[in-house]
Design a protein around this motif. Structure first.
Motif, PDB file in Angstrom:
ATOM      1  N   LYS A   1      33.806   5.193  17.882  1.00 23.73           N
ATOM      2  CA  LYS A   1      33.881   4.455  16.614  1.00 23.73           C
ATOM      3  C   LYS A   1      32.791   4.938  15.658  1.00 23.73           C
ATOM      4  O   LYS A   1      33.024   5.123  14.463  1.00 23.73           O
ATOM      5  N   PHE A   2      31.594   5.117  16.197  1.00 28.42           N
ATOM      6  CA  PHE A   2      30.478   5.546  15.363  1.00 28.42           C
ATOM      7  C   PHE A   2      30.690   6.975  14.863  1.00 28.42           C
ATOM      8  O   PHE A   2      30.436   7.273  13.689  1.00 28.42           O
ATOM      9  N   CYS A   3      31.168   7.859  15.723  1.00 30.75           N
ATOM     10  CA  CYS A   3      31.379   9.264  15.332  1.00 30.75           C
ATOM     11  C   CYS A   3      32.396   9.395  14.211  1.00 30.75           C
ATOM     12  O   CYS A   3      32.279  10.264  13.350  1.00 30.75           O
ATOM     13  N   ARG A   4      33.423   8.513  14.220  1.00 35.30           N
ATOM     14  CA  ARG A   4      34.452   8.588  13.183  1.00 35.30           C
ATOM     15  C   ARG A   4      33.900   8.208  11.816  1.00 35.30           C
ATOM     16  O   ARG A   4      34.367   8.694  10.793  1.00 35.30           O
ATOM     17  N   MET A   5      32.900   7.324  11.776  1.00 37.28           N
ATOM     18  CA  MET A   5      32.447   6.757  10.512  1.00 37.28           C
ATOM     19  C   MET A   5      30.947   6.924  10.262  1.00 37.28           C
ATOM     20  O   MET A   5      30.412   6.283   9.366  1.00 37.28           O
ATOM     21  N   TYR A   6      30.271   7.780  11.023  1.00 40.32           N
ATOM     22  CA  TYR A   6      28.807   7.779  10.973  1.00 40.32           C
ATOM     23  C   TYR A   6      28.254   8.089   9.590  1.00 40.32           C
ATOM     24  O   TYR A   6      27.186   7.593   9.216  1.00 40.32           O
ATOM     25  N   ARG A   7      28.950   8.891   8.800  1.00 39.41           N
ATOM     26  CA  ARG A   7      28.445   9.221   7.467  1.00 39.41           C
ATOM     27  C   ARG A   7      28.463   8.021   6.530  1.00 39.41           C
ATOM     28  O   ARG A   7      27.767   8.007   5.511  1.00 39.41           O
ATOM     29  N   TYR A   8      29.263   7.015   6.865  1.00 43.05           N
ATOM     30  CA  TYR A   8      29.412   5.848   6.002  1.00 43.05           C
ATOM     31  C   TYR A   8      28.809   4.604   6.631  1.00 43.05           C
ATOM     32  O   TYR A   8      28.940   3.517   6.083  1.00 43.05           O
ATOM     33  N   PHE A   9      28.158   4.775   7.761  1.00 42.87           N
ATOM     34  CA  PHE A   9      27.609   3.638   8.485  1.00 42.87           C
ATOM     35  C   PHE A   9      26.363   3.139   7.775  1.00 42.87           C
ATOM     36  O   PHE A   9      25.542   3.940   7.318  1.00 42.87           O
ATOM     37  N   PRO A  10      26.175   1.821   7.651  1.00 43.88           N
ATOM     38  CA  PRO A  10      24.986   1.303   6.961  1.00 43.88           C
ATOM     39  C   PRO A  10      23.699   1.713   7.655  1.00 43.88           C
ATOM     40  O   PRO A  10      23.668   1.917   8.876  1.00 43.88           O
ATOM     41  N   ASN A  11      22.632   1.837   6.875  1.00 41.12           N
ATOM     42  CA  ASN A  11      21.320   2.103   7.433  1.00 41.12           C
ATOM     43  C   ASN A  11      20.598   0.783   7.658  1.00 41.12           C
ATOM     44  O   ASN A  11      20.643  -0.114   6.827  1.00 41.12           O
ATOM     45  N   PHE A  12      19.945   0.695   8.800  1.00 38.03           N
ATOM     46  CA  PHE A  12      19.236  -0.537   9.134  1.00 38.03           C
ATOM     47  C   PHE A  12      17.761  -0.251   9.351  1.00 38.03           C
ATOM     48  O   PHE A  12      17.398   0.783   9.893  1.00 38.03           O
ATOM     49  N   ALA A  13      16.935  -1.186   8.957  1.00 36.92           N
ATOM     50  CA  ALA A  13      15.507  -1.125   9.260  1.00 36.92           C
ATOM     51  C   ALA A  13      15.186  -2.259  10.209  1.00 36.92           C
ATOM     52  O   ALA A  13      15.556  -3.415   9.968  1.00 36.92           O
ATOM     53  N   VAL A  14      14.547  -1.948  11.316  1.00 35.49           N
ATOM     54  CA  VAL A  14      14.216  -2.956  12.316  1.00 35.49           C
ATOM     55  C   VAL A  14      12.736  -3.286  12.208  1.00 35.49           C
ATOM     56  O   VAL A  14      11.876  -2.418  12.285  1.00 35.49           O
ATOM     57  N   MET A  15      12.442  -4.583  12.002  1.00 34.35           N
ATOM     58  CA  MET A  15      11.052  -5.026  11.886  1.00 34.35           C
ATOM     59  C   MET A  15      10.641  -5.687  13.197  1.00 34.35           C
ATOM     60  O   MET A  15      11.338  -6.566  13.701  1.00 34.35           O
ATOM     61  N   GLU A  16       9.554  -5.217  13.771  1.00 33.09           N
ATOM     62  CA  GLU A  16       9.044  -5.802  14.993  1.00 33.09           C
ATOM     63  C   GLU A  16       7.691  -6.415  14.736  1.00 33.09           C
ATOM     64  O   GLU A  16       6.823  -5.800  14.116  1.00 33.09           O
ATOM     65  N   ALA A  17       7.490  -7.641  15.221  1.00 40.26           N
ATOM     66  CA  ALA A  17       6.212  -8.320  15.027  1.00 40.26           C
ATOM     67  C   ALA A  17       5.165  -7.699  15.954  1.00 40.26           C
ATOM     68  O   ALA A  17       5.480  -7.281  17.053  1.00 40.26           O
TER      69      ALA A  17
ATOM     70  N   GLU B   1      23.445  10.236  16.594  1.00 35.90           N
ATOM     71  CA  GLU B   1      23.274  10.943  15.319  1.00 35.90           C
ATOM     72  C   GLU B   1      22.655  12.323  15.500  1.00 35.90           C
ATOM     73  O   GLU B   1      23.014  13.270  14.797  1.00 35.90           O
ATOM     74  N   GLN B   2      21.735  12.437  16.439  1.00 36.86           N
ATOM     75  CA  GLN B   2      21.061  13.716  16.668  1.00 36.86           C
ATOM     76  C   GLN B   2      22.021  14.803  17.139  1.00 36.86           C
ATOM     77  O   GLN B   2      21.713  15.988  17.053  1.00 36.86           O
ATOM     78  N   GLN B   3      23.204  14.395  17.599  1.00 34.90           N
ATOM     79  CA  GLN B   3      24.186  15.349  18.123  1.00 34.90           C
ATOM     80  C   GLN B   3      25.343  15.583  17.147  1.00 34.90           C
ATOM     81  O   GLN B   3      26.310  16.269  17.492  1.00 34.90           O
ATOM     82  N   LEU B   4      25.226  15.019  15.949  1.00 36.00           N
ATOM     83  CA  LEU B   4      26.306  15.121  14.967  1.00 36.00           C
ATOM     84  C   LEU B   4      25.876  15.955  13.765  1.00 36.00           C
ATOM     85  O   LEU B   4      24.686  15.993  13.435  1.00 36.00           O
ATOM     86  N   PRO B   5      26.830  16.639  13.104  1.00 31.69           N
ATOM     87  CA  PRO B   5      28.244  16.742  13.466  1.00 31.69           C
ATOM     88  C   PRO B   5      28.420  17.588  14.723  1.00 31.69           C
ATOM     89  O   PRO B   5      27.749  18.608  14.885  1.00 31.69           O
TER      90      PRO B   5
ATOM     91  N   THR C   1      32.635  20.519  22.477  1.00 37.54           N
ATOM     92  CA  THR C   1      31.436  20.062  23.172  1.00 37.54           C
ATOM     93  C   THR C   1      31.470  18.545  23.327  1.00 37.54           C
ATOM     94  O   THR C   1      31.998  17.835  22.472  1.00 37.54           O
ATOM     95  N   GLU C   2      30.902  18.069  24.426  1.00 35.89           N
ATOM     96  CA  GLU C   2      30.870  16.647  24.680  1.00 35.89           C
ATOM     97  C   GLU C   2      29.495  16.087  24.333  1.00 35.89           C
ATOM     98  O   GLU C   2      28.478  16.753  24.510  1.00 35.89           O
ATOM     99  N   LEU C   3      29.486  14.860  23.850  1.00 36.07           N
ATOM    100  CA  LEU C   3      28.228  14.215  23.522  1.00 36.07           C
ATOM    101  C   LEU C   3      27.525  13.756  24.791  1.00 36.07           C
ATOM    102  O   LEU C   3      28.165  13.364  25.776  1.00 36.07           O
ATOM    103  N   SER C   4      26.214  13.806  24.761  1.00 35.67           N
ATOM    104  CA  SER C   4      25.416  13.263  25.847  1.00 35.67           C
ATOM    105  C   SER C   4      25.167  11.791  25.530  1.00 35.67           C
ATOM    106  O   SER C   4      24.395  11.460  24.627  1.00 35.67           O
ATOM    107  N   LEU C   5      25.833  10.902  26.287  1.00 35.61           N
ATOM    108  CA  LEU C   5      25.808   9.481  25.952  1.00 35.61           C
ATOM    109  C   LEU C   5      24.967   8.642  26.902  1.00 35.61           C
ATOM    110  O   LEU C   5      24.495   7.574  26.521  1.00 35.61           O
ATOM    111  N   GLY C   6      24.804   9.107  28.115  1.00 34.60           N
ATOM    112  CA  GLY C   6      24.069   8.296  29.073  1.00 34.60           C
ATOM    113  C   GLY C   6      24.797   6.987  29.311  1.00 34.60           C
ATOM    114  O   GLY C   6      25.983   6.969  29.669  1.00 34.60           O
ATOM    115  N   SER C   7      24.140   5.852  29.060  1.00 37.84           N
ATOM    116  CA  SER C   7      24.734   4.537  29.306  1.00 37.84           C
ATOM    117  C   SER C   7      25.502   3.989  28.108  1.00 37.84           C
ATOM    118  O   SER C   7      26.039   2.890  28.159  1.00 37.84           O
TER     119      SER C   7
END
Length: 300
Positions: free
Chosen positions: A284-300, A261-265, A270-276
């Motif tokens: 897949k994510f780049c094609r639909m990132y504007r419509y991708f659901p937002n998630f909240a991750v809860m860690e104990a 996301e930090q590299q979009l749009p 230019t090529e994305l820096s993807l690492g692993s």
């Protein structure tokens, strides 16, 4: 994605002045989204389960009008003299009553109205019954399917293999579009009543089951300039060719999503820096990132 389609209806009239007709179920997700983001106020939810009326009423957000009857009975009673967005979001595979619903709307909708129809496309009932009987002397699955839906609606080249998965989704979209066109041919008996149904997009996706959706707009010849001003083809999720939009969910961690996301749009060339990060999932994510659901991750 549908919100972005509906936003572009302003050449016809402000989208908040449209009526909305849908199947809200107990979640009313589409109603909440279209009211909060688009400002649509006049909304009708059709619910077949009269026995669960109390539950629907308790979960109903906002001033949504409830119609407790099956869609075939409810749709003809609604006001189609106003521009309407109708989303018939069925849970099941295609049946003839759905074609009746589509025909009902196509025979009444005014210019500038939108019709979206979603159906499940895992496997046709005719194919399931054919395999259960396991009798090669009886009619093939596609022949049973033709007998149910009519030969004029099913392409001559359709085979049993077209009754499951994404090929079945494509066949369902073809049948639904044909039904709309048949309804309009009955309606267009004179230039004064002429109406076209222009497809906007076709969508394929999978949640619990494979689903497919058609989205189109009714337009009179006098309103073609308004339609062209909507510029639906400029939406960034529209395919370059007239293909169905396949929504595929990438298998990425929240950390990986944020990194992309930090590299979009992205800037062209230019090529994305993807690492692993797997390239296929990143695409897949780049094609639909504007419509991708937002998630909240809860860690104990």
């Amino acid at each position: 994605m549908l919100v972005d389609v509906f936003r572009r209806l302003t050449p016809f009239q402000p989208v908040e002045d449209y009526n909305y007709v849908g199947f809200g179920s107990v979640w009313f997700s589409d109603f909440i989204l279209f009211h909060k983001i688009l400002g649509i106020k006049n909304m009708v939810s059709i619910e077949e389960s009269e026995s669960a009326r109390e539950r629907f009423e308790e979960n109903r957000p906002f001033q949504i009008r409830m119609e407790f009857s099956n869609s075939s009975q409810a749709l003809p009673k609604l006001d189609w003299t106003q521009r309407t967005i109708a989303w018939l979001d069925y849970d099941d595979t295609l049946v003839t009553s759905m074609l009746q619903d589509v025909r009902s709307i196509a025979s009444r909708a005014v210019s500038g109205s939108i019709l979206a129809v979603s159906v499940q496309c895992m496997k046709a009932k005719a194919l399931i019954e054919y395999h259960e009987e396991n009798d090669s002397s009886k009619a093939s699955a596609i022949e049973r399917f033709r007998q149910t839906f009519g030969r004029e609606r099913v392409p001559d080249g359709a085979r049993d293999e077209d009754l499951a998965g994404w090929p079945y989704g494509a066949l369902c979209r073809k049948i639904l579009t044909t039904e709309i066109e048949l309804a309009l041919s009955d309606r267009n008996t004179s230039p004064e009543t002429a109406m076209r149904f222009i497809p906007i997009c076709e969508i394929e996706y999978q949640d619990d089951a494979r689903m497919t959706t058609i989205v189109g707009i009714f337009v009179t010849p006098e309103d073609m300039a308004r339609y062209e001003s909507c510029s639906f083809s400029k939406l960034d999720f529209m395919p370059l060719e007239n293909k169905a939009i396949r929504i595929e969910m990438p298998k990425l961690t929240v950390r990986e999503l944020r990194k992309i996301e930090q590299q979009l749009p992205s800037v062209e060339g230019t090529e994305l820096s993807l690492g692993s990060i797997p390239l296929s999932d990143a695409k897949k994510f780049c094609r639909m990132y504007r419509y991708f659901p937002n998630f909240a991750v809860m860690e104990a």
